[in-house]
Motif scaffolding. Sequence first.
Motif, PDB file in Angstrom:
ATOM      1  N   PRO A 192       0.886  -1.291  -0.020  1.00  0.00           N
ATOM      2  CA  PRO A 192       0.081   0.048  -0.146  1.00  0.00           C
ATOM      3  C   PRO A 192       0.801   1.446   0.024  1.00  0.00           C
ATOM      4  O   PRO A 192       0.474   2.192  -0.615  1.00  0.00           O
ATOM      5  CB  PRO A 192      -0.788  -0.043   1.239  1.00  0.00           C
ATOM      6  CG  PRO A 192      -0.960  -1.543   1.570  1.00  0.00           C
ATOM      7  CD  PRO A 192       0.456  -2.069   1.286  1.00  0.00           C
ATOM      8  N   CYS A 193       2.041   1.261   0.906  1.00  0.00           N
ATOM      9  CA  CYS A 193       2.595   2.500   0.860  1.00  0.00           C
ATOM     10  C   CYS A 193       3.848   2.812   0.140  1.00  0.00           C
ATOM     11  O   CYS A 193       4.569   3.791   0.164  1.00  0.00           O
ATOM     12  CB  CYS A 193       2.998   2.992   2.354  1.00  0.00           C
ATOM     13  SG  CYS A 193       4.060   2.291   3.326  1.00  0.00           S
ATOM     14  N   ALA A 194       4.447   1.312  -0.526  1.00  0.00           N
ATOM     15  CA  ALA A 194       5.654   1.136  -1.130  1.00  0.00           C
ATOM     16  C   ALA A 194       6.951   1.571  -0.361  1.00  0.00           C
ATOM     17  O   ALA A 194       7.793   1.835  -0.904  1.00  0.00           O
ATOM     18  CB  ALA A 194       5.440   2.204  -2.254  1.00  0.00           C
ATOM     19  N   ALA A 195       6.720   1.433   0.842  1.00  0.00           N
ATOM     20  CA  ALA A 195       8.192   1.644   1.669  1.00  0.00           C
ATOM     21  C   ALA A 195       8.835   0.356   1.887  1.00  0.00           C
ATOM     22  O   ALA A 195       8.286  -0.735   1.769  1.00  0.00           O
ATOM     23  CB  ALA A 195       7.621   1.948   3.170  1.00  0.00           C
ATOM     24  N   SER A 196      10.040   0.315   1.892  1.00  0.00           N
ATOM     25  CA  SER A 196      10.891  -0.650   2.360  1.00  0.00           C
ATOM     26  C   SER A 196      11.158  -0.580   3.752  1.00  0.00           C
ATOM     27  O   SER A 196      11.606   0.545   4.159  1.00  0.00           O
ATOM     28  CB  SER A 196      12.297  -0.534   1.494  1.00  0.00           C
ATOM     29  OG  SER A 196      11.928  -0.811   0.130  1.00  0.00           O
ATOM     30  N   ILE A 197      10.796  -1.640   4.335  1.00  0.00           N
ATOM     31  CA  ILE A 197      10.923  -1.716   6.056  1.00  0.00           C
ATOM     32  C   ILE A 197      11.657  -3.046   6.437  1.00  0.00           C
ATOM     33  O   ILE A 197      11.984  -3.812   5.820  1.00  0.00           O
ATOM     34  CB  ILE A 197       9.290  -1.793   6.376  1.00  0.00           C
ATOM     35  CG1 ILE A 197       8.827  -3.140   5.994  1.00  0.00           C
ATOM     36  CG2 ILE A 197       8.555  -0.548   5.846  1.00  0.00           C
ATOM     37  CD1 ILE A 197       7.356  -3.022   6.762  1.00  0.00           C
ATOM     38  N   THR A 198      12.014  -2.560   7.767  1.00  0.00           N
ATOM     39  CA  THR A 198      12.504  -3.934   8.467  1.00  0.00           C
ATOM     40  C   THR A 198      11.508  -4.284   9.587  1.00  0.00           C
ATOM     41  O   THR A 198      10.849  -3.676  10.228  1.00  0.00           O
ATOM     42  CB  THR A 198      13.865  -3.263   9.186  1.00  0.00           C
ATOM     43  OG1 THR A 198      14.856  -2.751   8.425  1.00  0.00           O
ATOM     44  CG2 THR A 198      14.488  -4.346  10.029  1.00  0.00           C
ATOM     45  N   ILE A 199      11.467  -5.566   9.671  1.00  0.00           N
ATOM     46  CA  ILE A 199      10.435  -6.402  10.395  1.00  0.00           C
ATOM     47  C   ILE A 199      11.252  -7.470  11.395  1.00  0.00           C
ATOM     48  O   ILE A 199      12.125  -7.901  10.943  1.00  0.00           O
ATOM     49  CB  ILE A 199       9.128  -6.723   9.786  1.00  0.00           C
ATOM     50  CG1 ILE A 199       9.680  -7.954   8.623  1.00  0.00           C
ATOM     51  CG2 ILE A 199       8.234  -5.629   9.031  1.00  0.00           C
ATOM     52  CD1 ILE A 199       8.299  -8.426   7.991  1.00  0.00           C
ATOM     53  N   LYS A 200      10.941  -7.426  12.631  1.00  0.00           N
ATOM     54  CA  LYS A 200      11.254  -8.625  13.323  1.00  0.00           C
ATOM     55  C   LYS A 200      10.366 -10.010  13.259  1.00  0.00           C
ATOM     56  O   LYS A 200      11.216 -11.083  13.341  1.00  0.00           O
ATOM     57  CB  LYS A 200      11.225  -8.124  14.908  1.00  0.00           C
ATOM     58  CG  LYS A 200      12.288  -6.935  15.218  1.00  0.00           C
ATOM     59  CD  LYS A 200      11.768  -6.879  16.677  1.00  0.00           C
ATOM     60  CE  LYS A 200      12.960  -5.747  16.946  1.00  0.00           C
ATOM     61  NZ  LYS A 200      12.950  -5.253  18.258  1.00  0.00           N
ATOM     62  N   ASN A 201       9.214  -9.755  12.924  1.00  0.00           N
ATOM     63  CA  ASN A 201       8.406 -11.147  12.876  1.00  0.00           C
ATOM     64  C   ASN A 201       7.797 -11.112  11.240  1.00  0.00           C
ATOM     65  O   ASN A 201       7.441 -10.085  11.025  1.00  0.00           O
ATOM     66  CB  ASN A 201       7.513 -11.126  13.919  1.00  0.00           C
ATOM     67  CG  ASN A 201       8.024 -11.371  15.056  1.00  0.00           C
ATOM     68  OD1 ASN A 201       8.829 -12.328  15.393  1.00  0.00           O
ATOM     69  ND2 ASN A 201       7.717 -10.263  16.268  1.00  0.00           N
ATOM     70  N   ARG A 202       7.723 -12.396  10.810  1.00  0.00           N
ATOM     71  CA  ARG A 202       7.081 -12.164   9.362  1.00  0.00           C
ATOM     72  C   ARG A 202       5.691 -11.645   9.337  1.00  0.00           C
ATOM     73  O   ARG A 202       5.425 -11.119   8.352  1.00  0.00           O
ATOM     74  CB  ARG A 202       6.971 -13.764   8.990  1.00  0.00           C
ATOM     75  CG  ARG A 202       6.513 -13.855   7.359  1.00  0.00           C
ATOM     76  CD  ARG A 202       6.382 -15.210   7.171  1.00  0.00           C
ATOM     77  NE  ARG A 202       7.509 -15.906   7.028  1.00  0.00           N
ATOM     78  CZ  ARG A 202       8.498 -15.832   6.002  1.00  0.00           C
ATOM     79  NH1 ARG A 202       7.790 -15.500   5.092  1.00  0.00           N
ATOM     80  NH2 ARG A 202       9.653 -16.558   5.659  1.00  0.00           N
ATOM     81  N   TYR A 203       4.819 -11.622  10.430  1.00  0.00           N
ATOM     82  CA  TYR A 203       3.647 -11.259  10.189  1.00  0.00           C
ATOM     83  C   TYR A 203       3.542  -9.845  10.820  1.00  0.00           C
ATOM     84  O   TYR A 203       2.116  -9.529  11.041  1.00  0.00           O
ATOM     85  CB  TYR A 203       2.425 -12.125  10.805  1.00  0.00           C
ATOM     86  CG  TYR A 203       2.464 -13.458   9.978  1.00  0.00           C
ATOM     87  CD1 TYR A 203       2.001 -13.394   8.598  1.00  0.00           C
ATOM     88  CD2 TYR A 203       3.184 -14.566  10.543  1.00  0.00           C
ATOM     89  CE1 TYR A 203       2.264 -14.576   7.679  1.00  0.00           C
ATOM     90  CE2 TYR A 203       3.225 -15.649   9.735  1.00  0.00           C
ATOM     91  CZ  TYR A 203       2.741 -15.784   8.494  1.00  0.00           C
ATOM     92  OH  TYR A 203       2.931 -16.731   7.761  1.00  0.00           O
ATOM     93  N   ASP A 204       4.364  -9.189  11.193  1.00  0.00           N
ATOM     94  CA  ASP A 204       4.373  -7.880  11.685  1.00  0.00           C
ATOM     95  C   ASP A 204       3.894  -6.947  10.614  1.00  0.00           C
ATOM     96  O   ASP A 204       3.766  -7.026   9.536  1.00  0.00           O
ATOM     97  CB  ASP A 204       5.650  -7.281  12.177  1.00  0.00           C
ATOM     98  CG  ASP A 204       6.220  -7.869  13.379  1.00  0.00           C
ATOM     99  OD1 ASP A 204       5.451  -8.421  13.935  1.00  0.00           O
ATOM    100  OD2 ASP A 204       7.543  -7.451  13.530  1.00  0.00           O
ATOM    101  N   PRO A 205       3.052  -5.836  11.069  1.00  0.00           N
ATOM    102  CA  PRO A 205       2.577  -4.827  10.382  1.00  0.00           C
ATOM    103  C   PRO A 205       3.794  -3.795   9.660  1.00  0.00           C
ATOM    104  O   PRO A 205       4.657  -3.640  10.413  1.00  0.00           O
ATOM    105  CB  PRO A 205       1.563  -4.281  11.158  1.00  0.00           C
ATOM    106  CG  PRO A 205       1.944  -4.173  12.478  1.00  0.00           C
ATOM    107  CD  PRO A 205       2.662  -5.490  12.493  1.00  0.00           C
ATOM    108  N   CYS A 206       3.350  -3.007   8.684  1.00  0.00           N
ATOM    109  CA  CYS A 206       4.132  -1.850   8.263  1.00  0.00           C
ATOM    110  C   CYS A 206       4.250  -0.877   9.442  1.00  0.00           C
ATOM    111  O   CYS A 206       3.132  -0.391   9.707  1.00  0.00           O
ATOM    112  CB  CYS A 206       3.416  -1.309   6.963  1.00  0.00           C
ATOM    113  SG  CYS A 206       4.511   0.024   6.246  1.00  0.00           S
ATOM    114  N   PRO A 207       5.353  -0.552   9.809  1.00  0.00           N
ATOM    115  CA  PRO A 207       5.389   0.456  10.863  1.00  0.00           C
ATOM    116  C   PRO A 207       5.122   2.048  10.360  1.00  0.00           C
ATOM    117  O   PRO A 207       4.753   2.905  11.002  1.00  0.00           O
ATOM    118  CB  PRO A 207       6.988   0.605  11.025  1.00  0.00           C
ATOM    119  CG  PRO A 207       7.697  -0.079  10.009  1.00  0.00           C
ATOM    120  CD  PRO A 207       6.833  -1.049   9.636  1.00  0.00           C
TER     121      PRO A 207
END
Length: 113
Positions: free
Chosen positions: A75-90
Amino acid sequence: MHEMAICESILQTLQQEAAAQGFSVVRKVRLEIGPFSGVEVDALKFGFDVVTKGSLATDAALEIIETKGTAWCLPCAASITIKNRYDPCPTCNSHQLQITGGEELRIKELEVD
C-alpha cells in the motif's frame, strides 16, 4: 530437529569444496541466517559440533551472522525492517507485505588450510 540435517548438508558441502579446492582442514565457517529461515540457531550450533566431530571441520569455529528481516509494503511502497514475518508495516500499519530479506541460510565464508 531439522537442524541436524542442515548440519549434515553443510558438512557435505565442506567435503565437496575441500575436494574441489584442495584444502584439508576447515578452521571457521561463517553462516548467514535470517530470522525467517526457520532455523533455531542454538540447535544448529549444537548439531554442528556433533556432525563435524571426526571430520575435516572437527575443530572449526561456527560463526553466525544474523541478517535482518526486510519487506516491501504494497500500500505505501515503503521498504521496511520487521522482526516477525507477520508484523504490520510501521509506516501505514498494513499487513500486505512482500518479504524481501531474512529467509537466508547460506555459507558466507570459510577459513581453511
